[in-house]
Design a protein around this motif. Structure first.
Motif, mmCIF file in Angstrom:
data_model
loop_
_atom_site.group_PDB
_atom_site.id
_atom_site.type_symbol
_atom_site.label_atom_id
_atom_site.label_comp_id
_atom_site.label_asym_id
_atom_site.label_seq_id
_atom_site.Cartn_x
_atom_site.Cartn_y
_atom_site.Cartn_z
ATOM 1 N N ALA A 42 -8.831 -28.536 -6.370
ATOM 2 C CA ALA A 42 -10.186 -28.934 -6.737
ATOM 3 C C ALA A 42 -10.406 -28.776 -8.235
ATOM 4 O O ALA A 42 -10.984 -29.650 -8.888
ATOM 5 C CB ALA A 42 -11.211 -28.114 -5.955
ATOM 6 N N SER A 43 -9.887 -27.677 -8.818
ATOM 7 C CA SER A 43 -10.149 -27.495 -10.242
ATOM 8 C C SER A 43 -9.238 -28.384 -11.082
ATOM 9 O O SER A 43 -9.497 -28.617 -12.252
ATOM 10 C CB SER A 43 -10.020 -26.025 -10.646
ATOM 11 O OG SER A 43 -8.718 -25.592 -10.407
ATOM 12 N N LEU A 44 -8.181 -28.916 -10.477
ATOM 13 C CA LEU A 44 -7.262 -29.762 -11.245
ATOM 14 C C LEU A 44 -7.542 -31.239 -11.041
ATOM 15 O O LEU A 44 -6.779 -32.084 -11.470
ATOM 16 C CB LEU A 44 -5.822 -29.451 -10.857
ATOM 17 C CG LEU A 44 -5.345 -28.059 -11.270
ATOM 18 C CD1 LEU A 44 -4.031 -27.711 -10.597
ATOM 19 C CD2 LEU A 44 -5.211 -27.959 -12.777
ATOM 20 N N GLY A 45 -8.584 -31.586 -10.351
ATOM 21 C CA GLY A 45 -8.935 -32.995 -10.284
ATOM 22 C C GLY A 45 -9.215 -33.580 -8.914
ATOM 23 O O GLY A 45 -9.829 -34.627 -8.810
ATOM 24 N N ALA A 46 -8.773 -32.928 -7.831
ATOM 25 C CA ALA A 46 -9.073 -33.481 -6.504
ATOM 26 C C ALA A 46 -10.567 -33.262 -6.234
ATOM 27 O O ALA A 46 -11.069 -32.168 -6.415
ATOM 28 C CB ALA A 46 -8.234 -32.780 -5.441
ATOM 29 N N LYS A 47 -11.264 -34.320 -5.817
ATOM 30 C CA LYS A 47 -12.724 -34.197 -5.781
ATOM 31 C C LYS A 47 -13.289 -34.051 -4.367
ATOM 32 O O LYS A 47 -14.458 -34.294 -4.136
ATOM 33 C CB LYS A 47 -13.349 -35.420 -6.467
ATOM 34 C CG LYS A 47 -12.996 -35.474 -7.951
ATOM 35 C CD LYS A 47 -14.042 -36.185 -8.781
ATOM 36 C CE LYS A 47 -13.815 -35.949 -10.270
ATOM 37 N NZ LYS A 47 -12.558 -36.520 -10.780
ATOM 38 N N VAL A 48 -12.455 -33.637 -3.416
ATOM 39 C CA VAL A 48 -12.941 -33.618 -2.031
ATOM 40 C C VAL A 48 -13.995 -32.553 -1.759
ATOM 41 O O VAL A 48 -14.970 -32.795 -1.059
ATOM 42 C CB VAL A 48 -11.778 -33.404 -1.036
ATOM 43 C CG1 VAL A 48 -12.130 -33.967 0.309
ATOM 44 C CG2 VAL A 48 -10.499 -34.002 -1.557
ATOM 45 N N LEU A 49 -13.806 -31.360 -2.288
ATOM 46 C CA LEU A 49 -14.738 -30.268 -2.013
ATOM 47 C C LEU A 49 -15.215 -29.634 -3.305
ATOM 48 O O LEU A 49 -14.450 -29.516 -4.257
ATOM 49 C CB LEU A 49 -14.037 -29.170 -1.203
ATOM 50 C CG LEU A 49 -13.696 -29.443 0.260
ATOM 51 C CD1 LEU A 49 -12.903 -28.276 0.828
ATOM 52 C CD2 LEU A 49 -14.956 -29.658 1.090
ATOM 53 N N GLN A 50 -16.466 -29.188 -3.331
ATOM 54 C CA GLN A 50 -16.922 -28.441 -4.505
ATOM 55 C C GLN A 50 -16.155 -27.110 -4.554
ATOM 56 O O GLN A 50 -15.977 -26.446 -3.532
ATOM 57 C CB GLN A 50 -18.437 -28.169 -4.408
ATOM 58 C CG GLN A 50 -19.030 -27.778 -5.758
ATOM 59 C CD GLN A 50 -20.357 -27.038 -5.667
ATOM 60 O OE1 GLN A 50 -20.609 -26.313 -4.721
ATOM 61 N NE2 GLN A 50 -21.196 -27.207 -6.669
ATOM 62 N N ILE A 51 -15.704 -26.746 -5.753
ATOM 63 C CA ILE A 51 -14.872 -25.545 -5.892
ATOM 64 C C ILE A 51 -15.560 -24.317 -5.303
ATOM 65 O O ILE A 51 -14.966 -23.523 -4.600
ATOM 66 C CB ILE A 51 -14.560 -25.287 -7.381
ATOM 67 C CG1 ILE A 51 -13.679 -26.424 -7.913
ATOM 68 C CG2 ILE A 51 -13.870 -23.948 -7.583
ATOM 69 C CD1 ILE A 51 -13.384 -26.326 -9.383
ATOM 70 N N ARG A 52 -16.837 -24.215 -5.583
ATOM 71 C CA ARG A 52 -17.548 -23.027 -5.138
ATOM 72 C C ARG A 52 -17.552 -22.888 -3.620
ATOM 73 O O ARG A 52 -17.568 -21.785 -3.089
ATOM 74 C CB ARG A 52 -18.977 -23.082 -5.654
ATOM 75 C CG ARG A 52 -19.397 -21.778 -6.244
ATOM 76 C CD ARG A 52 -20.770 -21.878 -6.790
ATOM 77 N NE ARG A 52 -20.791 -21.678 -8.214
ATOM 78 C CZ ARG A 52 -21.924 -21.692 -8.911
ATOM 79 N NH1 ARG A 52 -23.061 -21.972 -8.315
ATOM 80 N NH2 ARG A 52 -21.899 -21.474 -10.202
ATOM 81 N N SER A 53 -17.552 -24.023 -2.936
ATOM 82 C CA SER A 53 -17.568 -23.948 -1.471
ATOM 83 C C SER A 53 -16.262 -23.335 -0.975
ATOM 84 O O SER A 53 -16.235 -22.601 0.013
ATOM 85 C CB SER A 53 -17.782 -25.338 -0.855
ATOM 86 O OG SER A 53 -16.651 -26.161 -1.042
ATOM 87 N N VAL A 54 -15.180 -23.621 -1.679
ATOM 88 C CA VAL A 54 -13.878 -23.070 -1.271
ATOM 89 C C VAL A 54 -13.835 -21.565 -1.586
ATOM 90 O O VAL A 54 -13.322 -20.768 -0.793
ATOM 91 C CB VAL A 54 -12.719 -23.809 -1.972
ATOM 92 C CG1 VAL A 54 -11.377 -23.321 -1.434
ATOM 93 C CG2 VAL A 54 -12.843 -25.319 -1.792
ATOM 94 N N GLU A 55 -14.394 -21.191 -2.739
ATOM 95 C CA GLU A 55 -14.449 -19.760 -3.073
ATOM 96 C C GLU A 55 -15.238 -19.003 -2.007
ATOM 97 O O GLU A 55 -14.852 -17.928 -1.559
ATOM 98 C CB GLU A 55 -15.116 -19.558 -4.441
ATOM 99 C CG GLU A 55 -14.262 -20.020 -5.599
ATOM 100 C CD GLU A 55 -15.040 -20.114 -6.914
ATOM 101 O OE1 GLU A 55 -14.392 -20.359 -7.937
ATOM 102 O OE2 GLU A 55 -16.282 -19.973 -6.922
ATOM 103 N N PHE A 56 -16.338 -19.608 -1.621
ATOM 104 C CA PHE A 56 -17.203 -19.010 -0.603
ATOM 105 C C PHE A 56 -16.457 -18.867 0.719
ATOM 106 O O PHE A 56 -16.496 -17.830 1.377
ATOM 107 C CB PHE A 56 -18.425 -19.920 -0.406
ATOM 108 C CG PHE A 56 -19.703 -19.178 -0.246
ATOM 109 C CD1 PHE A 56 -20.576 -19.044 -1.317
ATOM 110 C CD2 PHE A 56 -20.039 -18.620 0.967
ATOM 111 C CE1 PHE A 56 -21.760 -18.354 -1.164
ATOM 112 C CE2 PHE A 56 -21.222 -17.925 1.130
ATOM 113 C CZ PHE A 56 -22.089 -17.791 0.061
ATOM 114 N N ALA A 57 -15.766 -19.946 1.094
ATOM 115 C CA ALA A 57 -15.047 -19.960 2.367
ATOM 116 C C ALA A 57 -13.965 -18.886 2.366
ATOM 117 O O ALA A 57 -13.753 -18.180 3.354
ATOM 118 C CB ALA A 57 -14.423 -21.334 2.600
#
Ligand code: ASP
Ligand code: MG
Length: 406
Positions: free
Chosen positions: A204-219
């Motif tokens: 996500a931080s390198l360019g894939a736009k599927v999920l907001q980064i923060r949502s992954v951190e949260f998960a």
């Protein structure tokens, strides 16, 4: 019976017909005997329109009113979806962030969720309602409306799933899941069945736009398994979850590229303790995020530093760096915005060697020059000339056998 959280993104609720489709899927899940909480984004394009309106109105809108405005897109979709469900004979109730409440800090337009009120939702679910929640928004402790940053509905969904200990958290989008690379660049890209939080964060931080980064951190923090899948078919999507032994056996999981950065070089800096701080502190103070940094070995008391900044900040950054260069006695500042960053990601890198060198030789075989390199435990990134981006992604994808062989 399970508690299911489903989130539908802007393209999935982009028209009333599409909202009808979403309602059918929600109803089906409910009919299967589950409690259902639905989080929705604004109709596609709506948030952009609201942002443009704010810019049209004044150059520096107040942060409070900005959030009041841009959060309205989701109010439309929660009402429409609830109406549709009701017209199909279901009990449904919509909620804005402050009605739940979804409590956040007071950082307007990038607020962080701190707590989710459970009582209202639980009561509604108990009485047979499908609960429909506006994504992207919350409320601070002063009662101000806040928003969570663009793409923030993903984070709303994961936070609600975590807060209510949901059994399933599904994020519906317009693609079938997370791919090994952008299918628009490589037709042969393959859907990944499961991916670890760490890999997803890098992707996500390198360019894939599927999920907001923060949502992954949260998960990751709350151990929520995210199922990313398409709202237009019933194909299983990608599970974003805790790393397991099987994932380690895959050397590289994905290839990403990003053309959003520019490179700045400061040449012949008199080398002594403090020069890095001299260069980077004013940039940090101006809220400019630095990504890669390279400092050369100093020669005869002089050194060079090269780093990357977001392309949108290049002008501002250059002005600041030129001033610093004069103060510290550096020779020259140059910049290049025709660069791209290509990266390979995989938890398998932790336990296998030779992956970075394979990346370098693959690029060199195509005559692609590497300008900068950075690595972490599970990724290698190279900055190259931007005209080679697609070629680099294609050859790396092939070299690491990521395709589906078609
Ligand atoms: N509507 C918001 C946006 O476009 C939030 C979201 O879609 O996740 O950024
Ligand atoms: Mg999104």
């Amino acid at each position: 019976m399970a508690l299911v959280v489903q989130k539908y993104g802007g393209t999935s609720v982009g028209t009333t017909d599409k909202i009808r489709n979403v309602a059918k899927r929600v109803a089906r899940t409910y009919d299967e005997g589950n409690d259902v909480i639905v989080i929705v984004s604004a109709m596609s394009g709506e948030t952009n329109k609201l942002v443009a309106l704010a810019e049209e109105m004044c150059e520096f809108p107040s942060e409070r009113e900005y959030d009041v405005l841009v959060s309205t897109g989701e109010q439309v979709t929660i009402a429409l979806l609830s109406m549709c469900l009701q017209s199909m004979g279901y009990k449904a109730k919509s909620y804005l962030g402050h009605q739940i409440p979804i409590n956040t800090d007071n950082a307007s337009s990038r607020a962080r969720i701190q707590n989710i009120g459970e009582d209202n939702i639980r009561e509604d679910l108990k009485s047979g309602n499908i609960v429909v929640v506006a994504g992207f928004q919350g409320v601070d402790d002063q009662g101000n409306i806040t928003t969570l940053g663009r793409g923030g509905s993903d984070t709303s969904a994961v936070a609600v799933a975590a807060g209510l200990s949901a059994d399933v958290c599904e994020i519906y989008t317009d693609v079938d899941g997370v791919y090994t690379t952008d299918p628009r660049i490589v037709a042969d890209a393959r859907k990944i069945d499961k991916i670890s939080y760490e890999e997803m964060l890098e992707m996500a931080s390198l360019g894939a736009k599927v999920l907001q980064i923060r949502s992954v951190e949260f998960a990751k923090k709350y151990d929520v398994v995210i199922h990313v899948r398409s709202s237009f078919n019933d194909n299983p999507g990608t599970l974003v979850m805790k790393e397991d032994a099987e994932m380690e056996t895959v050397l590289v999981s994905g290839v990403t590229c990003n053309k959003d950065e520019a490179k700045i070089s400061v040449m012949r800096i008199p080398d002594h303790p403090g020069i890095a701080a001299d260069i980077f502190s004013p940039l940090t103070a101006a809220n400019i995020t630095i990504d890669m940094i390279i400092q050369n070995v100093s020669k005869e008391g002089f050194t060079d530093i090269t780093f990357t900044v977001p392309k949108g900040d290049l002008k501002k950054a250059l002005k600041i760096v030129e001033d610093t260069a004069t103060t510290i006695g550096a020779d020259e500042v140059s910049s290049d915005d025709k660069v791209a960053k290509v990266s390979i990601i995989g938890v398998g890198m932790r336990s296998h060697s030779g992956i970075a060198s394979k990346m370098f030789s693959t690029l060199s075989a195509e005559g692609i020059n590497i300008q900068m390199i950075s690595t972490s435990e599970i990724k290698v990134s190279c900055v190259i000339e931007d005209k080679y981006t697609e070629l680099a992604v294609r050859v790396l994808h092939a070299a690491f056998d990521l395709g589906n062989g078609q």
